[in-house]
Design a protein around this motif. Structure first.
Motif, PDB file in Angstrom:
ATOM      1  N   SER A 286       0.776  -1.092   0.000  1.00 29.53           N
ATOM      2  CA  SER A 286      -0.039   0.053  -0.154  1.00 29.53           C
ATOM      3  C   SER A 286       0.933   1.157   0.043  1.00 29.53           C
ATOM      4  CB  SER A 286      -0.796   0.191   1.257  1.00 29.53           C
ATOM      5  OG  SER A 286      -0.353  -0.035   2.225  1.00 29.53           O
ATOM      6  N   ALA A 287       2.230   1.291   0.136  1.00 30.92           N
ATOM      7  CA  ALA A 287       3.162   2.346   0.367  1.00 30.92           C
ATOM      8  C   ALA A 287       4.307   1.719  -0.318  1.00 30.92           C
ATOM      9  CB  ALA A 287       3.320   2.827   1.700  1.00 30.92           C
ATOM     10  N   CYS A 288       5.053   2.918  -1.102  1.00 32.11           N
ATOM     11  CA  CYS A 288       6.415   2.533  -1.457  1.00 32.11           C
ATOM     12  C   CYS A 288       7.511   2.234  -0.370  1.00 32.11           C
ATOM     13  CB  CYS A 288       6.934   3.559  -2.211  1.00 32.11           C
ATOM     14  SG  CYS A 288       5.869   3.826  -3.730  1.00 32.11           S
ATOM     15  N   GLY A 302       4.527   0.995  -4.048  1.00 34.39           N
ATOM     16  CA  GLY A 302       3.284   1.124  -3.490  1.00 34.39           C
ATOM     17  C   GLY A 302       2.205   1.307  -4.564  1.00 34.39           C
ATOM     18  N   TRP A 303       0.960   1.214  -4.286  1.00 36.24           N
ATOM     19  CA  TRP A 303      -0.190   1.329  -4.955  1.00 36.24           C
ATOM     20  C   TRP A 303      -1.417   1.575  -4.183  1.00 36.24           C
ATOM     21  CZ3 TRP A 303       1.325  -4.116  -6.889  1.00 36.24           C
ATOM     22  CH2 TRP A 303       0.796  -5.203  -5.998  1.00 36.24           C
ATOM     23  N   PHE A 304      -2.304   2.204  -5.196  1.00 34.54           N
ATOM     24  CA  PHE A 304      -3.974   2.397  -4.577  1.00 34.54           C
ATOM     25  C   PHE A 304      -4.711   1.803  -5.506  1.00 34.54           C
ATOM     26  CE2 PHE A 304      -7.651   4.590  -4.703  1.00 34.54           C
ATOM     27  CZ  PHE A 304      -8.184   4.594  -3.391  1.00 34.54           C
ATOM     28  N   HIS A 312      -4.767  -0.696 -10.669  1.00 33.15           N
ATOM     29  CA  HIS A 312      -4.021   0.554  -9.601  1.00 33.15           C
ATOM     30  C   HIS A 312      -4.213   1.839 -10.608  1.00 33.15           C
ATOM     31  CE1 HIS A 312      -1.803  -3.345  -9.454  1.00 33.15           C
ATOM     32  NE2 HIS A 312      -2.272  -3.392  -8.159  1.00 33.15           N
ATOM     33  N   SER A 326       5.150   7.134   0.011  1.00 34.66           N
ATOM     34  CA  SER A 326       4.042   7.597  -0.772  1.00 34.66           C
ATOM     35  C   SER A 326       3.229   6.310  -1.365  1.00 34.66           C
ATOM     36  CB  SER A 326       4.449   8.263  -1.706  1.00 34.66           C
ATOM     37  OG  SER A 326       5.310   7.444  -2.874  1.00 34.66           O
ATOM     38  N   MET A 327       2.281   6.524  -2.007  1.00 35.19           N
ATOM     39  CA  MET A 327       1.568   5.313  -2.827  1.00 35.19           C
ATOM     40  C   MET A 327       2.159   5.191  -4.373  1.00 35.19           C
ATOM     41  SD  MET A 327      -2.479   5.842  -1.767  1.00 35.19           S
ATOM     42  CE  MET A 327      -2.733   7.330  -2.658  1.00 35.19           C
ATOM     43  N   VAL A 391      -6.014  12.222   0.013  1.00 35.17           N
ATOM     44  CA  VAL A 391      -4.546  11.876  -0.117  1.00 35.17           C
ATOM     45  C   VAL A 391      -3.810  13.251  -0.409  1.00 35.17           C
ATOM     46  CG1 VAL A 391      -5.078   9.974  -1.462  1.00 35.17           C
ATOM     47  CG2 VAL A 391      -4.687  11.947  -2.670  1.00 35.17           C
ATOM     48  N   THR A 400       0.496  10.595  -1.561  1.00 39.49           N
ATOM     49  CA  THR A 400       0.620   9.873  -0.256  1.00 39.49           C
ATOM     50  C   THR A 400      -0.892   9.710   0.602  1.00 39.49           C
ATOM     51  OG1 THR A 400       2.776  10.546   0.219  1.00 39.49           O
ATOM     52  CG2 THR A 400       1.654  10.141   2.272  1.00 39.49           C
ATOM     53  N   PHE A 401      -0.995   8.842   0.873  1.00 33.95           N
ATOM     54  CA  PHE A 401      -2.310   8.578   1.654  1.00 33.95           C
ATOM     55  C   PHE A 401      -2.338   9.246   3.106  1.00 33.95           C
ATOM     56  CE2 PHE A 401      -5.470   5.902   4.549  1.00 33.95           C
ATOM     57  CZ  PHE A 401      -6.366   5.953   3.835  1.00 33.95           C
TER      58      PHE A 401
END
Length: 512
Positions: A286-288, A302-304, A312, A326-327, A391, A400-401
């Motif tokens: 969920s995050a880098c 990361g991904w969302f 994604h 970050s995502m 975000v 970034t979430f």
């Protein structure tokens, strides 16, 4: 108006399964790594054969195109075979949480119109009680004429045409800000999009071995892992569930090169010794994450994504890594916007609500099943999907979430809508109001806590309310604590001030 040619035109899920069976029938595709006993492997040809056999057995038992088939199964090869068979024949695979209560199973089964079900042996009686009108109940691990093992002996279907790209293929029920989960409909084109885009984002190819331990009834396991590997020509190694004590052993024995994790997994693996001989080149998260001991020295992109976005819309880079924490950045396959409360784009460094635009039924889900009102609420007038997540647009262009909708809790990787729990509590005689919020938890991230007030003259106990939740909700949704209070805090508009309840729980946790 000009109609764009869909990427999936002339192809469907069945085409993809048959293609790999024709191109490389003897190449391993699926390996089952159970906690007890040795592994079992299906080649691409064997997987396609079993999918075709199940499709024939379903059809012989009266399933027709468009008919929903409920899947109440944990991670197991039978889930992948049944899901693929249903979707390939034009039926609709309805993915249900195998931990769901009888009430939750009844609601989803009736709402989806399921005509049949494939279930694990331990849930067969519950599903039969919840959905007595099913045409048949196929049991994974059971015996008899309708056991999955028996269905797999059917003569496989051969040939078959290609389904139209907009044909519904799968439904997943997703928690949110409503009292009941919404059914998210994916089409044939959505499934192929998930495979093609997911494979590209993870740079998956035929040499990759993807270790899958997250639930298959969720988008992460089904889209990011299974469909991406099915598209790419790689191999899937399937575990019954995530296990920190088994993760590295299975990774090394299977030669895993890729896996998808949630934050709970990373926390659970933090104190595990990492073997020197693993084959990972990266993880999805969920995050880098920069290369670190917990990941075996490899980066995590990361991904969302959401069930509604299929894959994604935001993803980190493998070649050019994005900032840790970050995502990632907007994916080129989607349009992404971060808007303030007035609907204007935010400036770098500011936060806002994440919006995503794509093509419905291709890059975005087709619809919420039987819920046009929810569809109308979820899209803007110019067709942007409103994710409900806040975000931050970072100065260098990454996202970034910040926080999710306050009425959605994230418990060990599972999304839980607070209204789902509140609905159950409000169904208890004598309950006047109920408010559910998250309490910080070191391992799970947060857990639900319920605050309840009694109607005049009523007497309530935490035990009584907890018993109601235990009967009506899956285990991970049940409040870890129920508090009967005199009053709930109020905002200036007389709404329940859940923020103050959260602040109370955060303060109590800090004092522990």
């Amino acid at each position: 108006m000009t109609a764009a040619v869909p990427p999936a035109g002339g192809r469907d899920l069945g085409w993809l399964v048959r293609r790999w069976a024709d191109v490389s029938p003897d190449r391993p595709f699926l390996t089952w790594a159970p906690f007890d006993g040795g592994p079992s492997t299906w080649t691409r040809g064997q997987f396609a054969r079993d999918v075709a056999a199940l499709a024939a057995a379903f059809r012989a038992r009266g399933v027709r195109p468009g008919d929903p088939i409920a899947l109440v199964l944990p991670n197991h090869p039978d889930f992948l075979l049944a899901w693929t068979a249903a979707a390939s024949m034009g039926a609709v695979a309805v993915c249900l949480n195998p931990a769901g209560s009888v009430d939750e199973l009844r609601y989803a089964g009736e709402h989806s119109g399921a005509v049949a079900a494939v279930v694990s042996a331990d849930r067969a009686d519950d599903v039969a009680a919840a959905l007595p009108a099913l045409r048949f109940l196929a049991v994974s691990g059971g015996g008899g004429d309708d056991a999955v093992a028996t269905l797999l002996t059917a003569e496989p279907e051969t040939g078959g045409g290609v389904l139209p790209w907009a044909t519904p293929a799968s439904v997943q029920y997703t928690s949110g800000t409503t009292a009941r989960p919404k059914g998210v409909v994916w089409t044939q084109a959505n499934c192929l999009w998930a495979g093609q885009v997911g494979a590209a984002h993870q740079a998956l190819g035929p040499a990759d071995v993807n270790l899958v331990h997250l639930p298959l009834f969720h988008t992460n396991g089904l889209s990011y892992s299974f469909l991406s590997s099915l598209w790419s020509g790689g191999q899937v190694v399937l575990m019954p569930k995530f296990s920190a004590s088994r993760f590295w052993d299975v990774s090394v024995r299977s030669g895993a090169t890729w896996t998808s994790v949630v934050s709970f997994c990373v926390r659970a693996l933090a104190d595990r010794e990492v073997p020197a001989g693993h084959g990972y080149r990266g993880w999805g998260s969920s995050a880098c994450l920069d290369p670190a001991p917990v990941t075996g020295g490899v980066p995590a992109i990361g991904w969302f994504g959401m069930t509604e976005t299929v894959s994604h819309p935001v993803v980190g880079g493998l070649v050019h890594p994005d900032r840790a924490g970050s995502m990632g950045r907007p994916a080129p396959e989607y349009e992404v916007a971060v808007l303030d409360d007035g609907g204007a784009p935010v400036e770098p460094g500011a936060s806002g609500t994440l919006h995503v635009r794509g093509r419905r039924g291709v890059s975005l889900f087709q619809e919420y099943l039987h819920d046009p009102e929810a569809m109308a609420r979820s899209f803007t007038a110019d067709d942007w999907f409103v994710t409900g997540d806040r975000v931050r647009l970072d100065a260098e262009g990454s996202l970034t979430f910040v926080e999710r909708d306050k009425d959605v809790l994230k418990v060990g990787g599972e999304n839980i809508g607070a209204p789902e729990i509140e609905r159950v509590l409000l169904g208890v005689a004598g309950v006047r109001e109920a408010a559910v919020v998250g309490r910080p938890d070191r391992m799970l991230g947060e857990v639900p806590v319920a605050f309840v007030t009694a109607a005049p003259g009523a007497v309530l106990s935490a035990e009584q309310l907890s018993e109601r939740c235990a009967a009506m909700l899956a285990g991970f949704k049940r409040p870890r604590e129920v508090r009967v209070v005199d009053e709930l805090p109020r905002s200036t508009l007389d709404k329940v001030a859940k923020a103050r309840l959260r602040e109370l729980l955060v303060a109590e946790t800090a004092d522990d």
